[in-house]
Design an enzyme around this catalytic site. Sequence first.
Site, PDB file in Angstrom:
ATOM      1  N   LYS A 102       0.858  -1.188   0.000  1.00  0.00           N
ATOM      2  CA  LYS A 102       0.000   0.000   0.000  1.00  0.00           C
ATOM      3  C   LYS A 102       0.892   1.235   0.000  1.00  0.00           C
ATOM      4  CE  LYS A 102      -3.863   1.898   2.701  1.00  0.00           C
ATOM      5  NZ  LYS A 102      -4.656   1.738   3.949  1.00  0.00           N
ATOM      6  N   HIS A 104      -0.101   4.410   0.487  1.00  0.00           N
ATOM      7  CA  HIS A 104      -0.650   5.540   1.235  1.00  0.00           C
ATOM      8  C   HIS A 104      -1.048   5.058   2.635  1.00  0.00           C
ATOM      9  CE1 HIS A 104      -4.092   3.454  -0.551  1.00  0.00           C
ATOM     10  NE2 HIS A 104      -4.807   3.900   0.464  1.00  0.00           N
TER      11      HIS A 104
END
Length: 222
Positions: A102, A104
Amino acid sequence: MKNLRQQFIEFAVQTGVISFGSFVTKAGRTSPYFFNAGLFNDGANLGKLASFYSQTLLNSGIEFDMLFGPAYKGITLASATAVALAAKGSNVPFAFNRKEAKDHGEGGTIVGAKLKGRVVIIDDVISAGTSVRESVEIISAAGATPCAVLIALDRMERSGKDHALSPKSAVQEVSETFGIPVLSIANLNDLFDYLTAQIGVDTELTRYKDSVAEYRDRYGAS
């Protein structure tokens, strides 16, 4: 009183997670039975499955600090087992991985508690051992120690092709490769014992006993 292993086999058959017929496995073999843990797909059955996982782990006597579930099936299995362990008085953290990092928020590929201490890997079955290998690498890279693998069913099958079968099962090879025990709620022998016990009780099930025995004789590891 049926032991835990027989209770699990009965539960898996009744829910259709273990079914009988003719199925082609990933290895290209024609198997008389099929185990699909994805069919533990409602709250009651998942909770009961988690109870089997947690009790098997506690019965093993293995010391552990947390659970790890490899994506994707292991995510649900590890989290549900953590809940079941807490209900039995053993509240431990758990974590799982994403297939893709991921970029963010918290970022990274690991979700849940920080990997540390002695970690038990929770999965449904072991076929080629790829999931375990990836899990061991993730856990070790974090500075933690993989201490065991816990699966639902050990098919007890020798790996390799028909003309070059390994003398060991995939589970045995994983255990030796990584130097950690592989626990299972039940195995192929337990399934055969269950079918044998159905003689005179359920003719629909007992008609598969011979085909399971033949499959075990051909591909089974000692």
